[in-house]
Motif scaffolding. Sequence first.
Motif, PDB file in Angstrom:
ATOM      1  N   VAL A 154       0.840  -1.204   0.000  1.00 50.87           N
ATOM      2  CA  VAL A 154       0.000   0.000   0.000  1.00 50.87           C
ATOM      3  C   VAL A 154       0.869   1.246   0.000  1.00 50.87           C
ATOM      4  O   VAL A 154       0.582   2.231  -0.700  1.00 50.87           O
ATOM      5  CB  VAL A 154      -0.955  -0.011   1.213  1.00 50.87           C
ATOM      6  N   ASP A 155       1.962   1.206   0.761  1.00 49.21           N
ATOM      7  CA  ASP A 155       2.846   2.377   0.856  1.00 49.21           C
ATOM      8  C   ASP A 155       3.541   2.695  -0.466  1.00 49.21           C
ATOM      9  O   ASP A 155       4.020   3.820  -0.652  1.00 49.21           O
ATOM     10  CB  ASP A 155       3.893   2.160   1.948  1.00 49.21           C
ATOM     11  N   ASP A 156       3.614   1.729  -1.368  1.00 50.40           N
ATOM     12  CA  ASP A 156       4.229   1.989  -2.670  1.00 50.40           C
ATOM     13  C   ASP A 156       3.382   2.933  -3.523  1.00 50.40           C
ATOM     14  O   ASP A 156       3.862   3.466  -4.528  1.00 50.40           O
ATOM     15  CB  ASP A 156       4.447   0.678  -3.429  1.00 50.40           C
ATOM     16  N   LEU A 157       2.116   3.135  -3.128  1.00 51.77           N
ATOM     17  CA  LEU A 157       1.240   4.062  -3.846  1.00 51.77           C
ATOM     18  C   LEU A 157       1.393   5.501  -3.363  1.00 51.77           C
ATOM     19  O   LEU A 157       0.706   6.397  -3.868  1.00 51.77           O
ATOM     20  CB  LEU A 157      -0.228   3.634  -3.684  1.00 51.77           C
ATOM     21  N   ALA A 158       2.259   5.722  -2.403  1.00 51.99           N
ATOM     22  CA  ALA A 158       2.406   7.057  -1.804  1.00 51.99           C
ATOM     23  C   ALA A 158       2.719   8.110  -2.864  1.00 51.99           C
ATOM     24  O   ALA A 158       3.625   7.945  -3.684  1.00 51.99           O
ATOM     25  CB  ALA A 158       3.512   7.041  -0.741  1.00 51.99           C
ATOM     26  N   GLY A 159       1.954   9.198  -2.839  1.00 52.80           N
ATOM     27  CA  GLY A 159       2.191  10.322  -3.730  1.00 52.80           C
ATOM     28  C   GLY A 159       1.858  10.065  -5.182  1.00 52.80           C
ATOM     29  O   GLY A 159       2.251  10.841  -6.060  1.00 52.80           O
ATOM     30  N   LEU A 160       1.101   8.993  -5.476  1.00 51.76           N
ATOM     31  CA  LEU A 160       0.784   8.673  -6.870  1.00 51.76           C
ATOM     32  C   LEU A 160      -0.015   9.793  -7.537  1.00 51.76           C
ATOM     33  O   LEU A 160       0.082   9.996  -8.745  1.00 51.76           O
ATOM     34  CB  LEU A 160      -0.007   7.355  -6.935  1.00 51.76           C
ATOM     35  N   GLY A 161      -0.764  10.554  -6.743  1.00 46.34           N
ATOM     36  CA  GLY A 161      -1.540  11.670  -7.291  1.00 46.34           C
ATOM     37  C   GLY A 161      -0.676  12.732  -7.930  1.00 46.34           C
ATOM     38  O   GLY A 161      -1.140  13.478  -8.801  1.00 46.34           O
ATOM     39  N   ARG A 162       0.612  12.788  -7.539  1.00 47.24           N
ATOM     40  CA  ARG A 162       1.528  13.772  -8.134  1.00 47.24           C
ATOM     41  C   ARG A 162       2.429  13.152  -9.198  1.00 47.24           C
ATOM     42  O   ARG A 162       2.786  13.808 -10.163  1.00 47.24           O
ATOM     43  CB  ARG A 162       2.386  14.401  -7.029  1.00 47.24           C
ATOM     44  N   MET A 184      -3.469   7.648 -13.328  1.00 50.66           N
ATOM     45  CA  MET A 184      -3.632   6.355 -12.678  1.00 50.66           C
ATOM     46  C   MET A 184      -4.180   6.517 -11.268  1.00 50.66           C
ATOM     47  O   MET A 184      -4.996   5.710 -10.799  1.00 50.66           O
ATOM     48  CB  MET A 184      -2.305   5.593 -12.656  1.00 50.66           C
ATOM     49  N   ALA A 185      -3.755   7.572 -10.569  1.00 49.69           N
ATOM     50  CA  ALA A 185      -4.281   7.830  -9.226  1.00 49.69           C
ATOM     51  C   ALA A 185      -5.776   8.114  -9.282  1.00 49.69           C
ATOM     52  O   ALA A 185      -6.544   7.645  -8.432  1.00 49.69           O
ATOM     53  CB  ALA A 185      -3.538   9.005  -8.594  1.00 49.69           C
ATOM     54  N   LEU A 186      -6.208   8.881 -10.287  1.00 51.02           N
ATOM     55  CA  LEU A 186      -7.636   9.180 -10.439  1.00 51.02           C
ATOM     56  C   LEU A 186      -8.424   7.900 -10.692  1.00 51.02           C
ATOM     57  O   LEU A 186      -9.493   7.684 -10.097  1.00 51.02           O
ATOM     58  CB  LEU A 186      -7.844  10.167 -11.585  1.00 51.02           C
ATOM     59  N   ALA A 187      -7.892   7.037 -11.569  1.00 50.53           N
ATOM     60  CA  ALA A 187      -8.581   5.774 -11.851  1.00 50.53           C
ATOM     61  C   ALA A 187      -8.686   4.919 -10.593  1.00 50.53           C
ATOM     62  O   ALA A 187      -9.755   4.374 -10.283  1.00 50.53           O
ATOM     63  CB  ALA A 187      -7.837   5.015 -12.948  1.00 50.53           C
ATOM     64  N   MET A 188      -7.585   4.808  -9.826  1.00 48.21           N
ATOM     65  CA  MET A 188      -7.607   4.009  -8.603  1.00 48.21           C
ATOM     66  C   MET A 188      -8.573   4.606  -7.586  1.00 48.21           C
ATOM     67  O   MET A 188      -9.295   3.864  -6.894  1.00 48.21           O
ATOM     68  CB  MET A 188      -6.198   3.921  -8.011  1.00 48.21           C
ATOM     69  N   LYS A 240      -6.041   8.148   0.497  1.00 47.90           N
ATOM     70  CA  LYS A 240      -5.242   9.064   1.342  1.00 47.90           C
ATOM     71  C   LYS A 240      -3.749   8.903   1.067  1.00 47.90           C
ATOM     72  O   LYS A 240      -3.001   9.891   0.945  1.00 47.90           O
ATOM     73  CB  LYS A 240      -5.550   8.781   2.812  1.00 47.90           C
ATOM     74  N   VAL A 241      -3.284   7.650   0.941  1.00 44.16           N
ATOM     75  CA  VAL A 241      -1.866   7.395   0.665  1.00 44.16           C
ATOM     76  C   VAL A 241      -1.480   7.988  -0.689  1.00 44.16           C
ATOM     77  O   VAL A 241      -0.405   8.595  -0.833  1.00 44.16           O
ATOM     78  CB  VAL A 241      -1.583   5.879   0.705  1.00 44.16           C
ATOM     79  N   MET A 242      -2.359   7.873  -1.682  1.00 44.33           N
ATOM     80  CA  MET A 242      -2.034   8.363  -3.024  1.00 44.33           C
ATOM     81  C   MET A 242      -1.964   9.882  -3.089  1.00 44.33           C
ATOM     82  O   MET A 242      -1.130  10.448  -3.804  1.00 44.33           O
ATOM     83  CB  MET A 242      -3.077   7.858  -4.032  1.00 44.33           C
ATOM     84  N   TYR A 243      -2.830  10.554  -2.347  1.00 45.47           N
ATOM     85  CA  TYR A 243      -2.956  12.005  -2.522  1.00 45.47           C
ATOM     86  C   TYR A 243      -2.342  12.840  -1.397  1.00 45.47           C
ATOM     87  O   TYR A 243      -2.074  14.025  -1.595  1.00 45.47           O
ATOM     88  CB  TYR A 243      -4.431  12.384  -2.678  1.00 45.47           C
ATOM     89  N   ASP A 282       0.159  11.456   1.138  1.00 40.54           N
ATOM     90  CA  ASP A 282       1.472  11.049   1.634  1.00 40.54           C
ATOM     91  C   ASP A 282       2.572  11.608   0.727  1.00 40.54           C
ATOM     92  O   ASP A 282       2.330  11.912  -0.448  1.00 40.54           O
ATOM     93  CB  ASP A 282       1.577   9.526   1.682  1.00 40.54           C
ATOM     94  N   ALA A 283       3.765  11.728   1.295  1.00 40.05           N
ATOM     95  CA  ALA A 283       4.903  12.227   0.519  1.00 40.05           C
ATOM     96  C   ALA A 283       5.213  11.267  -0.612  1.00 40.05           C
ATOM     97  O   ALA A 283       5.276  10.045  -0.404  1.00 40.05           O
ATOM     98  CB  ALA A 283       6.118  12.380   1.425  1.00 40.05           C
ATOM     99  N   PRO A 284       5.397  11.782  -1.828  1.00 38.44           N
ATOM    100  CA  PRO A 284       5.620  10.885  -2.975  1.00 38.44           C
ATOM    101  C   PRO A 284       6.963  10.169  -2.898  1.00 38.44           C
ATOM    102  O   PRO A 284       7.952  10.716  -2.420  1.00 38.44           O
ATOM    103  CB  PRO A 284       5.560  11.830  -4.178  1.00 38.44           C
ATOM    104  N   VAL A 285       6.944   8.917  -3.350  1.00 37.15           N
ATOM    105  CA  VAL A 285       8.183   8.160  -3.530  1.00 37.15           C
ATOM    106  C   VAL A 285       8.483   8.175  -5.023  1.00 37.15           C
ATOM    107  O   VAL A 285       7.825   8.862  -5.793  1.00 37.15           O
ATOM    108  CB  VAL A 285       8.031   6.723  -2.995  1.00 37.15           C
ATOM    109  N   ALA A 286       9.473   7.426  -5.433  1.00 35.31           N
ATOM    110  CA  ALA A 286       9.822   7.409  -6.852  1.00 35.31           C
ATOM    111  C   ALA A 286       8.635   6.936  -7.689  1.00 35.31           C
ATOM    112  O   ALA A 286       7.881   6.055  -7.284  1.00 35.31           O
ATOM    113  CB  ALA A 286      11.026   6.491  -7.067  1.00 35.31           C
ATOM    114  N   GLY A 287       8.449   7.533  -8.858  1.00 31.37           N
ATOM    115  CA  GLY A 287       7.329   7.192  -9.719  1.00 31.37           C
ATOM    116  C   GLY A 287       7.455   5.791 -10.301  1.00 31.37           C
ATOM    117  O   GLY A 287       8.524   5.176 -10.287  1.00 31.37           O
ATOM    118  N   PHE A 288       6.349   5.284 -10.817  1.00 30.11           N
ATOM    119  CA  PHE A 288       6.354   3.965 -11.438  1.00 30.11           C
ATOM    120  C   PHE A 288       6.909   4.045 -12.859  1.00 30.11           C
ATOM    121  O   PHE A 288       6.992   5.119 -13.455  1.00 30.11           O
ATOM    122  CB  PHE A 288       4.937   3.383 -11.470  1.00 30.11           C
TER     123      PHE A 288
END
Length: 473
Positions: A350-358, A363-367, A421-424, A426-432
């Motif tokens: 779950v934490d791998d999704l951190a910051g996906l909104g940025r 993909m964050a919107l779809a999820m 909440k994690v996607m939008y 949390d602090a972003p990690v490296a992108g996919f």
Amino acid sequence: MNWTLALPELVLSVCGLAILVFGVIPKKDTSLACTMAVIAAFVGTGVLILSQQKGTAFGGQYVADDFSAFMKLLALAAAAFSLLLALDWNEKEKLNRFEFPILVLFSTVGMMVMISANDLMSLYLGLELLSLPLYVLAAFDRDNPRSAEAGLKYFILGSLASGMMLYGSSLVYGFAGTTNFDRLADALSAEAGVTAGVIVGIVFVIAALAFKLAAVPFHMWTPDVYEGAPTTVTAFFASAPKVATVALLVRVLTDPFGEVVSQWQQIVVLTAILSMLLGAFAAIGQKNVKRLMAYSSIGHVGFILMGLAVGGEAGLRGVVVYLAIYIAMNIGAFAVLVAMRRNGRAVEAVDDLAGLGRTDPAMALAMAIFMFSMAGIPPLAGFFAKIYVLLPAIEQGFWTMAVIGVLSSVVSAYYYLRIVKVMYFDAPVAGFDVRPAGVSVVLAGTGLFTLFFFLFPAMLLDAARHAVAAIIG
């Protein structure tokens, strides 16, 4: 014997054999060609189903009606979407072997046989044809200990379920004198036809199908198999086989065993309640998205069983609508999981999704759409799915089951919204890594359906009503 009614299954089986022969011819790599050929075979089979005549064949063991047509099209769509997700994934995971799509094809043939089964013997034949390829697919990543463990667990527990199905069928045959659904209905309608042996047989049959559906208390294999199997295989597990199992449960319980509804209804009600509660509470502490989705699927199975327990035109229509919407949401969520790849390595926490909104707003919107929809938040499709099973339950007086359904939805909203909440926030990690084209197609299709279903619900509702009318008359 009107064997032409089974033309979709026969054509798909012949296509599978032809693709198998093509696959074994020594070439550099035939996996992509085989996958595309299987998807084309699914499309062609869908066209045959739409033009299929209605009736029974093979001595009454096979039935073709509007219900079977709708469910087969849904199973074919789920299987095709799963193969689209597997195109890029299997190549990067070094699993791009031609056997993969062929196993999916023959498992889908088993689903189609199950959906059209009108006899306990054809039911078992379809169930085994569905299950055997799934055992291999679960362990397809044979160099991965988790995948091998998933395949072994699924095989052992699946064999137990098959034994229960055979034992239940033998009891029903021994005490009712037939395995044909139509003749079983006639036998059980007589006062002397309902004996203790028949009731015990029905319980074993329901238990075996509940295992395939991952309903409590036959859910124990689900989290480990979902987590250990390759993600694209998990996406297939979580969608297409559920269509076939639900279709078979609906047909079995409303047709041959419809006369003894008071005997099995309480079992289905209890299973629905336990599934909703376990799915809501067990997923809260999960840190792996695949395990979370496993418990989520158990909760959704509870809602499907709620509609089945209520029965009637409204309840069964709710089952069909819920299943179609669930397949779309689930395949979409697994498309995001397949796209979760960082520096060439698949990740699933779950934490791998951190910051996906940025890092990947689309993909964050779809999820987010899929998570909100699974939580039942209006106006997304998942809200209407739950409405269509809750309202009939309330109207028929199943207040306890309906209230537990609403409360479990509130609880499950916690872990769905936690992902958002994690996607939008949390602090972003490296992108996919760059998202594959096949995944983008699946995301777009399922996301648009989930988001805009409320604007065009009539098409699905009409199709569901016609399908259910074929079952209950």
